[in-house]
Design a protein around this motif. Structure first.
Motif, PDB file in Angstrom:
ATOM      1  N   ALA A  76      78.143  56.742   4.280  1.00 48.23           N
ATOM      2  CA  ALA A  76      77.744  55.376   4.621  1.00 48.23           C
ATOM      3  C   ALA A  76      76.834  55.360   5.842  1.00 48.23           C
ATOM      4  O   ALA A  76      75.840  54.614   5.889  1.00 48.23           O
ATOM      5  CB  ALA A  76      78.988  54.525   4.877  1.00 48.23           C
ATOM      6  N   ASN A  77      77.146  56.200   6.830  1.00 46.16           N
ATOM      7  CA  ASN A  77      76.315  56.269   8.034  1.00 46.16           C
ATOM      8  C   ASN A  77      74.920  56.801   7.704  1.00 46.16           C
ATOM      9  O   ASN A  77      73.918  56.298   8.213  1.00 46.16           O
ATOM     10  CB  ASN A  77      76.992  57.163   9.069  1.00 46.16           C
ATOM     11  CG  ASN A  77      76.178  57.270  10.349  1.00 46.16           C
ATOM     12  OD1 ASN A  77      75.881  56.271  10.995  1.00 46.16           O
ATOM     13  ND2 ASN A  77      75.794  58.488  10.715  1.00 46.16           N
ATOM     14  N   SER A  80      87.834  61.023   2.632  1.00 48.81           N
ATOM     15  CA  SER A  80      87.763  59.805   3.435  1.00 48.81           C
ATOM     16  C   SER A  80      86.636  59.876   4.461  1.00 48.81           C
ATOM     17  O   SER A  80      85.818  58.948   4.588  1.00 48.81           O
ATOM     18  CB  SER A  80      89.093  59.560   4.145  1.00 48.81           C
ATOM     19  OG  SER A  80      90.146  59.409   3.224  1.00 48.81           O
ATOM     20  N   ILE A  81      86.574  60.987   5.185  1.00 46.96           N
ATOM     21  CA  ILE A  81      85.568  61.107   6.242  1.00 46.96           C
ATOM     22  C   ILE A  81      84.185  61.319   5.639  1.00 46.96           C
ATOM     23  O   ILE A  81      83.190  60.801   6.158  1.00 46.96           O
ATOM     24  CB  ILE A  81      85.944  62.235   7.218  1.00 46.96           C
ATOM     25  CG1 ILE A  81      87.289  61.902   7.866  1.00 46.96           C
ATOM     26  CG2 ILE A  81      84.876  62.402   8.295  1.00 46.96           C
ATOM     27  CD1 ILE A  81      87.826  62.966   8.780  1.00 46.96           C
ATOM     28  N   ALA A  82      84.110  62.050   4.525  1.00 43.79           N
ATOM     29  CA  ALA A  82      82.817  62.242   3.860  1.00 43.79           C
ATOM     30  C   ALA A  82      82.241  60.909   3.402  1.00 43.79           C
ATOM     31  O   ALA A  82      81.019  60.693   3.465  1.00 43.79           O
ATOM     32  CB  ALA A  82      82.970  63.179   2.666  1.00 43.79           C
ATOM     33  N   ARG A 102      69.127  59.670   1.814  1.00 45.76           N
ATOM     34  CA  ARG A 102      69.898  58.781   0.947  1.00 45.76           C
ATOM     35  C   ARG A 102      70.422  59.535  -0.285  1.00 45.76           C
ATOM     36  O   ARG A 102      71.522  59.236  -0.772  1.00 45.76           O
ATOM     37  CB  ARG A 102      69.039  57.594   0.543  1.00 45.76           C
ATOM     38  CG  ARG A 102      68.834  56.621   1.712  1.00 45.76           C
ATOM     39  CD  ARG A 102      67.948  55.459   1.369  1.00 45.76           C
ATOM     40  NE  ARG A 102      67.869  54.532   2.513  1.00 45.76           N
ATOM     41  CZ  ARG A 102      67.001  53.538   2.602  1.00 45.76           C
ATOM     42  NH1 ARG A 102      66.144  53.323   1.624  1.00 45.76           N
ATOM     43  NH2 ARG A 102      66.998  52.755   3.656  1.00 45.76           N
ATOM     44  N   ALA A 103      69.647  60.494  -0.764  1.00 46.38           N
ATOM     45  CA  ALA A 103      70.112  61.301  -1.894  1.00 46.38           C
ATOM     46  C   ALA A 103      71.336  62.124  -1.494  1.00 46.38           C
ATOM     47  O   ALA A 103      72.302  62.244  -2.264  1.00 46.38           O
ATOM     48  CB  ALA A 103      68.993  62.215  -2.385  1.00 46.38           C
ATOM     49  N   PHE A 104      71.312  62.689  -0.285  1.00 43.64           N
ATOM     50  CA  PHE A 104      72.470  63.454   0.179  1.00 43.64           C
ATOM     51  C   PHE A 104      73.661  62.536   0.413  1.00 43.64           C
ATOM     52  O   PHE A 104      74.805  62.907   0.130  1.00 43.64           O
ATOM     53  CB  PHE A 104      72.119  64.212   1.458  1.00 43.64           C
ATOM     54  CG  PHE A 104      73.254  65.064   1.970  1.00 43.64           C
ATOM     55  CD1 PHE A 104      73.784  66.073   1.197  1.00 43.64           C
ATOM     56  CD2 PHE A 104      73.800  64.840   3.224  1.00 43.64           C
ATOM     57  CE1 PHE A 104      74.832  66.859   1.663  1.00 43.64           C
ATOM     58  CE2 PHE A 104      74.845  65.613   3.693  1.00 43.64           C
ATOM     59  CZ  PHE A 104      75.362  66.633   2.910  1.00 43.64           C
ATOM     60  N   ALA A 105      73.401  61.342   0.924  1.00 45.06           N
ATOM     61  CA  ALA A 105      74.477  60.373   1.103  1.00 45.06           C
ATOM     62  C   ALA A 105      75.123  60.058  -0.243  1.00 45.06           C
ATOM     63  O   ALA A 105      76.356  59.949  -0.348  1.00 45.06           O
ATOM     64  CB  ALA A 105      73.931  59.092   1.745  1.00 45.06           C
ATOM     65  N   LEU A 106      74.294  59.934  -1.289  1.00 50.35           N
ATOM     66  CA  LEU A 106      74.823  59.675  -2.629  1.00 50.35           C
ATOM     67  C   LEU A 106      75.656  60.858  -3.113  1.00 50.35           C
ATOM     68  O   LEU A 106      76.734  60.673  -3.696  1.00 50.35           O
ATOM     69  CB  LEU A 106      73.664  59.411  -3.598  1.00 50.35           C
ATOM     70  CG  LEU A 106      74.053  59.148  -5.058  1.00 50.35           C
ATOM     71  CD1 LEU A 106      74.924  57.889  -5.164  1.00 50.35           C
ATOM     72  CD2 LEU A 106      72.796  59.005  -5.927  1.00 50.35           C
ATOM     73  N   PHE A 107      75.164  62.081  -2.849  1.00 51.23           N
ATOM     74  CA  PHE A 107      75.922  63.287  -3.227  1.00 51.23           C
ATOM     75  C   PHE A 107      77.287  63.304  -2.548  1.00 51.23           C
ATOM     76  O   PHE A 107      78.315  63.551  -3.191  1.00 51.23           O
ATOM     77  CB  PHE A 107      75.111  64.530  -2.837  1.00 51.23           C
ATOM     78  CG  PHE A 107      75.911  65.806  -2.828  1.00 51.23           C
ATOM     79  CD1 PHE A 107      76.293  66.420  -4.009  1.00 51.23           C
ATOM     80  CD2 PHE A 107      76.296  66.404  -1.626  1.00 51.23           C
ATOM     81  CE1 PHE A 107      77.034  67.598  -4.001  1.00 51.23           C
ATOM     82  CE2 PHE A 107      77.032  67.571  -1.604  1.00 51.23           C
ATOM     83  CZ  PHE A 107      77.401  68.171  -2.804  1.00 51.23           C
TER      84      PHE A 107
END
Length: 277
Positions: free
Chosen positions: A131-132, A124-126, A258-263
């Motif tokens: 998103a942030n 949930s927090i990840a 953004r790549a890490f956000a996708l991961f």
């Protein structure tokens, strides 16, 4: 404590998985400027899944082992930042007690909730962090200075509790909070590295206690903290971080974030799928 004899054939895949975890975590940390559990926990979770670690303890061991590595890396990090005078020592001292109280609450919760519940908390927090990272802007501000002590102490307590539950050093939350109120990003990162020590040391003790003598633990575990994991992940992540940093200079930083956000988002969704699919 779970320290049992293993043949080389049995131990080799487990150790190899932890080597991969350390290298991947280090490269990602160097690439993205993030570190600690927000990288290590999801990688460990995937590795433990492939290795067949029992689902009842998989997330607990990932979180506990991540916290063990943070003890080592945070001490090294805060000392380096302190030499440059970037650590806000008064703030660190004032946050110490609420952080410790929050860690105690988070560790107690982790001791009594199921592996599925702990996985749900991280997922949930990840997803919120992802998103942030994907949509947040550095220019966002809630104020030009930090709010009063009651608000700061409340936030510090929540950071301590969530960090213990997620196996992270608190920087993900603390840096965002500080910079939203106008604190210099470099000073926010430096001060947060000190919070990592305050969070990880008592949390590791708590996770050792919580998982003591659990029969489902992987070998060489003190409670939910795996000694082989700490021994391999911490030094290898430090070794591999410069490799990621070198790659980062050749690639757009925004694209990397953004790549890490996708991961993180995909990891979160996979965790939810395992829980509810």
């Amino acid at each position: 404590m779970n320290i049992e004899a293993m043949s080389l054939m049995e131990l080799a895949p487990f150790a190899a998985g932890l080597v991969v975890t350390g290298l991947v975590a280090g490269v990602l940390a160097g690439l993205l400027g993030v570190g600690g559990g927000i990288v290590i926990v999801p990688v460990l979770y995937h590795v433990f899944t492939l290795l067949g670690i029992d689902e009842a303890v998989r997330m607990h061991v990932a979180v506990g082992t991540s916290l063990g590595t943070i003890v080592l890396t945070s001490v090294r990090s805060v000392r380096a930042h302190a030499k440059k005078g970037a650590v806000d020592r008064p703030m660190l001292r004032s946050w110490a007690l609420p952080i410790l109280l929050g860690v105690a609450v988070g560790t107690l919760i982790a001791a009594y909730v199921s592996g599925d519940a702990l996985t749900g908390v991280f997922a949930s927090i990840a997803l919120l962090v992802a998103a942030n990272l994907a949509f947040g802007k550095e220019s966002w501000r809630l104020g030009s200075q930090l709010p009063g002590r009651p608000v700061q102490y409340s936030v510090a307590g929540v950071i301590g509790a969530l960090s213990a539950l997620m196996g992270i050093g608190g920087g993900t939350f603390a840096v965002s909070f500080m910079t939203l109120y106008g604190k210099n990003p470099r000073e926010a990162v430096a001060t947060s590295s000190g919070l990592g020590v305050l969070i990880a040391v008592p949390a590791v003790v708590g996770f050792m206690w919580a998982g003591w003598n659990d029969p489902l633990l992987p070998p060489f575990s003190f409670g939910y903290v795996n000694l082989i994991g700490i021994a391999l992940i911490a030094p290898l992540s430090v070794l591999a971080a410069p490799w990621g940093a070198a790659i980062a200079h050749a690639i757009s930083h925004k694209a990397l974030i953004r790549a890490f956000a996708l991961f993180l988002a995909l990891t979160s969704l996979q965790m939810f799928y395992r829980l509810f699919g």
